[in-house]
Design an enzyme around this catalytic site. Structure first.
Site, mmCIF file in Angstrom:
data_model
loop_
_atom_site.group_PDB
_atom_site.id
_atom_site.type_symbol
_atom_site.label_atom_id
_atom_site.label_comp_id
_atom_site.label_asym_id
_atom_site.label_seq_id
_atom_site.Cartn_x
_atom_site.Cartn_y
_atom_site.Cartn_z
ATOM 1 N N SER A 187 -11.140 -0.624 0.823
ATOM 2 C CA SER A 187 -9.816 -1.238 0.766
ATOM 3 C C SER A 187 -9.710 -2.395 -0.215
ATOM 4 C CB SER A 187 -9.416 -1.724 2.157
ATOM 5 O OG SER A 187 -10.343 -2.668 2.643
ATOM 6 N N GLU A 239 -15.877 4.212 4.703
ATOM 7 C CA GLU A 239 -14.523 4.510 4.241
ATOM 8 C C GLU A 239 -14.664 5.464 3.058
ATOM 9 O OE1 GLU A 239 -12.226 0.923 3.468
ATOM 10 O OE2 GLU A 239 -13.238 -0.056 5.131
ATOM 11 N N HIS A 290 -13.918 -1.989 6.629
ATOM 12 C CA HIS A 290 -12.770 -2.771 7.090
ATOM 13 C C HIS A 290 -13.071 -3.439 8.441
ATOM 14 C CE1 HIS A 290 -8.570 -3.212 8.693
ATOM 15 N NE2 HIS A 290 -8.376 -3.579 7.445
ATOM 16 N N HIS A 302 -7.171 4.667 2.683
ATOM 17 C CA HIS A 302 -6.707 4.476 1.313
ATOM 18 C C HIS A 302 -6.832 5.733 0.451
ATOM 19 C CE1 HIS A 302 -6.053 0.224 1.961
ATOM 20 N NE2 HIS A 302 -7.144 0.270 2.708
ATOM 21 N N ASP A 332 -13.215 6.688 7.465
ATOM 22 C CA ASP A 332 -11.866 6.125 7.452
ATOM 23 C C ASP A 332 -11.251 6.430 6.084
ATOM 24 O OD1 ASP A 332 -9.635 4.481 7.147
ATOM 25 O OD2 ASP A 332 -10.493 2.832 8.295
ATOM 26 N N LYS A 390 0.273 3.438 4.930
ATOM 27 C CA LYS A 390 0.057 3.213 3.496
ATOM 28 C C LYS A 390 0.806 4.309 2.716
ATOM 29 C CE LYS A 390 -4.162 0.848 4.821
ATOM 30 N NZ LYS A 390 -3.592 -0.494 4.978
ATOM 31 N N ASN A 398 0.827 -1.209 0.000
ATOM 32 C CA ASN A 398 0.000 0.000 0.000
ATOM 33 C C ASN A 398 0.863 1.263 0.000
ATOM 34 O OD1 ASN A 398 -2.550 -1.341 0.154
ATOM 35 N ND2 ASN A 398 -2.091 -1.818 2.284
HETATM 36 C C1 LIG Z 1 -9.742 0.902 5.675
HETATM 37 C C2 LIG Z 1 -8.671 0.489 6.617
HETATM 38 N N1 LIG Z 1 -8.669 0.962 7.867
HETATM 39 C C3 LIG Z 1 -7.721 0.621 8.738
HETATM 40 C C4 LIG Z 1 -6.698 -0.224 8.394
HETATM 41 C C5 LIG Z 1 -5.684 -0.613 9.421
HETATM 42 O O1 LIG Z 1 -4.518 0.144 9.303
HETATM 43 P P1 LIG Z 1 -3.152 -0.399 9.912
HETATM 44 O O2 LIG Z 1 -2.622 -1.379 8.929
HETATM 45 O O3 LIG Z 1 -2.312 0.796 10.088
HETATM 46 O O4 LIG Z 1 -3.490 -1.066 11.204
HETATM 47 C C6 LIG Z 1 -6.650 -0.736 7.085
HETATM 48 C C7 LIG Z 1 -5.597 -1.619 6.592
HETATM 49 O O5 LIG Z 1 -4.823 -2.262 7.062
HETATM 50 C C8 LIG Z 1 -7.659 -0.380 6.186
HETATM 51 O O6 LIG Z 1 -7.666 -0.875 4.945
#
Ligand SMILES: Cc1ncc(COP(=O)(O)O)c(C=O)c1O
Length: 409
Positions: free
Chosen positions: A193, A189, A146, A221, A218, A250, A58
């Site tokens: 993702s 989101e 997610h 991405h 969120d 990411k 990512n």
């Molecule tokens: C939409 C979304 N939120 C949160 C996360 C979690 O982030 P992290 O990998 O920093 O824990 C992810 C991916 O891993 C994600 O795709």
């Protein structure tokens, strides 16, 4: 049954559960890689080492190999040490974390921001804080949210409702369904993702306002990739959620989750967000790297557009080859192939051709929607992209789903 037999029965049951995953083609493993950043990785498998082009990261802007970002991490490591040594409320915050929080808050246009150890924990902390103080809360999530958002809603003890993906009429129905709840929180989101598509943020925010519901977005991405200077889609659309969450792991090529919003709500997360309170602070190098990544982005404002243009080129080529690729413009390109076995087979074929794009299977995606999730980044070269397009052209005839097959979501 004596103690020994009971123990053995439980272990047998667990072994059977694992075997069921294996039989369904859903067993996950931890592939071993050697990587120095950049567009390729060395995958270590069956005693052999193989360099392949990495389509699974990512690192959307290709910043993880930038010397400036690595030096930012190294400076923070030298100054503050390798670990944070304790939770922030206990041992204090390294100045580098606070500096990053201030920088991120002003970047996304929020009063304040809080850095936590991961993006996963940011979502847990945000939702637990928004439900704080009531047993009568409903969290309404887009079906494709997610896992961390679902887990946050569950941890908060709220009633959990799902609405059909990006479906405003269904969201309105769910909001009506829990109108009696004291607190209602809509969670989406900005870029999903696994599908890489975007939420209709303006309409969702308007519906929340009309209904008097709180909104969490969120932007994991979207940050660094979309919006003015990579500030995300909320900034692009002028949407101000109650809490905005994202991750530095990411596009910012580092690590650490972020919650941004009004100072009052951030203070509440600091006091009620258990996933922030009861864990050691992020390592100092994480904020050192993220600040340097923001500097890189400021110096090269064209980077997000480069990532998007590279993704558009690959997406158009795959659509032309007849692959089922849902519409979208993000660097996430889902290549839908259907069942587990097909996804695994395609991943293996690509690996043999020098590409690393693992199969994504349930429970990460719904059954029947197994896919390869290809991420095209600003770090890939034109030659990397040409090689991927050629490898997929060669594989196309062996993988059935026709372009345009409707998604069950
Ligand atoms: C939409 C979304 N939120 C949160 C996360 C979690 O982030 P992290 O990998 O920093 O824990 C992810 C991916 O891993 C994600 O795709």
């Amino acid at each position: 049954m004596d103690g020994e037999q009971r123990w053995a029965a439980q272990r047998r049951e667990l072994a059977e559960a694992l075997q069921a995953l294996r039989a369904q083609g859903r067993l996950r493993q931890r592939p071993l890689i050697d990587s120095r950043g950049g567009s390729s990785v060395i995958v270590c498998r069956d005693g052999a080492r193989r360099r392949v082009i990495n389509w699974a990261s990512n690192d959307y802007l290709g910043l993880s190999r930038q010397l400036k970002v690595r030096n930012g991490a190294a400076r923070a490591l030298r100054r503050y040490g390798p670990g944070a040594t304790a939770a922030r409320l206990l041992a204090g915050s390294p100045r580098c974390h606070r500096r990053l929080e201030e920088r991120l808050a002003s970047w996304v246009g929020a009063e304040d921001a809080l850095l936590v150890t991961t993006g996963y924990q940011a979502n847990l902390a945000a939702l637990v804080a928004l439900v704080y103080g009531t047993h009568d809360a409903a969290v309404i999530l887009d079906r494709l949210c997610h896992a961390s958002l679902y887990d946050g809603a569950r941890l908060a003890g709220a009633q959990l409702l799902r609405f059909a993906h990006n479906d405003l009429a269904d969201l309105a129905r769910r909001l009506a369904q829990c109108r009696g709840a004291r607190r209602r929180i809509v969670v989406v989101e900005s870029v999903y993702s696994m599908d890489g598509d975007e939420a209709p943020l303006v309409e969702i925010a308007a519906l929340c306002r009309a209904e008097g519901a709180l909104l969490v977005v969120d932007e994991a991405h979207a940050i660094g990739v979309f919006g003015p200077a990579g500030r995300g889609l909320c900034a692009a659309h002028g949407v101000k959620p109650d809490l905005l969450t994202f991750t530095c792991s990411k596009a910012l090529a580092s690590q650490g989750g972020v919650i941004a919003g009004d100072a009052e709500l951030i203070a509440l997360v600091v006091n009620a967000g258990r996933a922030f309170i009861y864990t050691t602070a992020p390592v100092p190098a994480a904020s050192g790297a993220a600040v340097a990544a923001l500097d890189c982005l400021r110096e090269r404002p064209g980077l997000p557009a480069e990532a998007l243009a590279a993704a558009a080129e690959v997406r158009a080529a795959l659509v032309a080859q007849g692959w089922q690729v849902p519409a979208g413009r993000s660097p996430i390109i889902p290549l839908l192939v259907g069942d587990e076995a097909s996804a695994l087979r395609l991943a293996e074929e690509l690996f043999a051709a020098g590409h690393w794009a693992p199969a994504i299977r349930p429970p990460t995606v719904p059954p029947g929607q197994c896919r390869l999730r290809l991420t095209v980044t600003a770090g890939h070269t034109p030659r990397d992209r040409r090689r991927l397009i050629a490898a997929l052209a060669a594989a196309r005839a062996r993988f059935a789903p026709a372009a345009g097959t409707p998604s069950p979501c």
